[in-house]
Design an enzyme around this catalytic site. Structure first.
Site, short mmCIF file in Angstrom:
data_model
loop_
_atom_site.label_atom_id
_atom_site.label_comp_id
_atom_site.label_asym_id
_atom_site.label_seq_id
_atom_site.Cartn_x
_atom_site.Cartn_y
_atom_site.Cartn_z
N ARG A 5 -124.34 20.14 61.09
CA ARG A 5 -125.74 19.83 60.78
C ARG A 5 -126.47 21.13 60.47
O ARG A 5 -126.32 22.12 61.18
CB ARG A 5 -126.42 19.13 61.96
CG ARG A 5 -126.10 17.66 62.10
CD ARG A 5 -126.71 16.82 60.96
NE ARG A 5 -126.47 15.41 61.12
CZ ARG A 5 -125.42 14.73 60.63
NH1 ARG A 5 -124.49 15.37 59.93
NH2 ARG A 5 -125.30 13.44 60.84
N GLY A 13 -114.69 19.08 69.75
CA GLY A 13 -114.48 17.63 69.80
C GLY A 13 -113.40 17.26 68.79
O GLY A 13 -112.56 18.09 68.42
N ARG A 14 -113.47 16.01 68.32
CA ARG A 14 -112.44 15.54 67.38
C ARG A 14 -112.32 16.45 66.16
O ARG A 14 -111.23 16.84 65.75
CB ARG A 14 -112.79 14.14 66.86
CG ARG A 14 -112.60 13.02 67.83
CD ARG A 14 -112.83 11.72 67.06
NE ARG A 14 -112.82 10.58 67.94
CZ ARG A 14 -113.90 10.12 68.58
NH1 ARG A 14 -115.06 10.71 68.41
NH2 ARG A 14 -113.82 9.08 69.37
N ILE A 15 -113.49 16.75 65.54
CA ILE A 15 -113.44 17.51 64.28
C ILE A 15 -113.01 18.95 64.55
O ILE A 15 -112.17 19.51 63.83
CB ILE A 15 -114.80 17.42 63.54
CG1 ILE A 15 -115.07 15.97 63.13
CG2 ILE A 15 -114.81 18.33 62.30
CD1 ILE A 15 -116.45 15.70 62.55
N ARG A 71 -118.60 23.33 75.70
CA ARG A 71 -119.15 23.22 77.06
C ARG A 71 -118.03 23.11 78.09
O ARG A 71 -118.07 23.68 79.15
CB ARG A 71 -120.07 22.00 77.17
CG ARG A 71 -121.50 22.29 76.80
CD ARG A 71 -122.31 21.04 76.81
NE ARG A 71 -121.64 20.00 76.02
CZ ARG A 71 -122.01 18.74 75.98
NH1 ARG A 71 -123.02 18.32 76.70
NH2 ARG A 71 -121.39 17.86 75.22
N HIS A 109 -123.50 18.14 51.38
CA HIS A 109 -123.24 17.25 52.51
C HIS A 109 -122.19 16.19 52.14
O HIS A 109 -122.47 14.99 52.14
CB HIS A 109 -124.54 16.58 52.99
CG HIS A 109 -124.43 16.04 54.39
ND1 HIS A 109 -125.51 15.95 55.24
CD2 HIS A 109 -123.37 15.57 55.09
CE1 HIS A 109 -125.12 15.44 56.41
NE2 HIS A 109 -123.82 15.19 56.32
N GLU A 128 -132.47 19.09 54.33
CA GLU A 128 -131.83 18.35 53.23
C GLU A 128 -132.77 17.30 52.64
O GLU A 128 -133.48 16.65 53.39
CB GLU A 128 -130.56 17.65 53.74
CG GLU A 128 -129.49 18.64 54.11
CD GLU A 128 -128.22 17.96 54.60
OE1 GLU A 128 -128.05 16.75 54.41
OE2 GLU A 128 -127.39 18.66 55.19
N GLY A 180 -118.84 16.24 53.47
CA GLY A 180 -117.67 16.34 54.36
C GLY A 180 -116.93 15.03 54.52
O GLY A 180 -115.70 14.99 54.55
#
Ligand code: DGY
Length: 335
Positions: free
Chosen positions: A250, A166-168, A188, A297, A279, A299
């Site tokens: 995640r 995806g975008r990231i 996918r 966490h 977490e 990012g």
């Protein structure tokens, strides 16, 4: 006779965590807002009480917004919008939200570059042993340069396997090419030929086959029932012994116990983790294992990114309050 007011009442908004100061100030100007000045995460009871007492709940990844919270909202009949501060929505029971007629929005796009930068930082840090070197210097144990000191592995020329394009994932691919990595990906859907061509990226339909072939694996897909524990003992057994795992998506996508076992057994060479399965708890074995870089966490943790996330939350609330479909509504096809 006084003219009838046409002003709409300001929506009652409850925010579960502290947000950047400018975002809170603007929210207070626009909405009837209750802020969480202590920044203590809400308990499940507090979340349910908040959901019953506002039109808009602004939650985030540290809130478990489950069926019980939406049941409380439904019983009170007030909550209409859950404006999430963050892009991931795996902490929200979306089916329960739909059942309670609550629209959910998130903040896509504005944290892509920051998260991709963090992935690259981990990709560089783990094979080059940055954290170990830093600890050595701080401990006063560095005895000077030596031809065989602190050797790590070269980045250039290695194969990077991106899970989730995806975008990231794409932003990581763009950066990785600048460091001479070759880009492989599992997604996918195959990317359009022109995007694949521009990134010189190789698509792997079969994740297991890709895992066996790449040197560095980065997880950049959302956490869903389909991706829960996507990487576990079976997948670690397929990876090369010199492989590194990077996760800034995640924690629940990786079976953390299997990761600890794979690292301890030397099944893989190391890991760079920005996210964890439970977490803020971290498996204590991770703290002791060599070849592991751990960050909390962070990012999307830039001033610019968090400000932009807040602006998206505000925009979503305003558009919704004006009676329109908010721009970042999660799930297609909702009324
Ligand atoms: C997100 O947006 O989902 C991040 O994990 C928190 O910034």
């Amino acid at each position: 006779m006084a003219a009838a007011s046409t002003a709409r009442p300001r929506p009652k908004v409850i925010v579960t965590r502290r947000l950047p100061q400018a975002v809170e100030t603007r929210m207070a100007e626009l909405f009837d807002v209750t802020l969480n000045l202590t920044d203590e995460p809400f308990s499940q009871d507090q979340l349910a009480a908040a959901a019953a007492n506002c039109d808009v709940l602004v939650g985030t990844v540290t809130d478990r917004i489950d069926a019980a919270v939406f049941a409380a909202a439904r019983a009170a009949g007030r909550l209409k919008l859950l404006a999430n501060f963050g892009v991931g929505v795996d902490h929200i029971d979306l089916a329960a939200a739909r059942g309670a007629d609550v629209v959910v929005t998130n903040t896509p796009g504005v944290l892509t570059d920051d998260t991709a930068d963090m992935v690259m930082a981990l990709i560089l840090s783990v094979p080059r042993r940055l954290a170990e070197g830093e600890k050595l210097v701080r401990a006063g144990e560095w005895r000077g340069w030596s031809p065989t000191g602190m050797l790590g592995h070269r980045i250039t020329g290695k194969r990077l396997g991106i899970i989730g394009m995806g975008r990231i994932g794409r932003a990581v691919a763009t950066r990785a090419r600048g460091f001479g990595l070759t880009v492989h990906y599992h997604n996918r859907h195959r990317l359009p030929a022109e995007v694949e061509g521009a990134l010189e990226a190789t698509w792997w339909d079969n994740l297991d086959a890709m895992l066996a072939r790449v040197d560095i694996i980065t997880i950049n897909c959302p956490h869903t029932p389909d991706t829960h524990h996507l990487i576990g003992a079976k997948q670690f057994a397929l990876m090369q012994r010199q492989a590194y795992l990077i996760n800034a998506a995640r924690g629940e996508i990786v079976d953390e116990n299997a990761l600890c076992e794979a690292l301890a057994a030397g099944r893989i060479a190391g890991a760079g983790l920005d996210v964890f399965e439970n977490e803020p708890a971290i498996d204590p074995r991770l703290l002791e294992l060599p070849g592991v870089v751990l960050v909390p966490h962070m990012g999307s943790a830039t001033f610019e990114g968090r400000q932009a996330m807040g602006e998206k939350v505000i925009a979503n609330i305003r558009v919704w309050a004006d009676g329109h479909r908010p721009p970042d509504q999660v799930l297609e096809g909702w009324a």
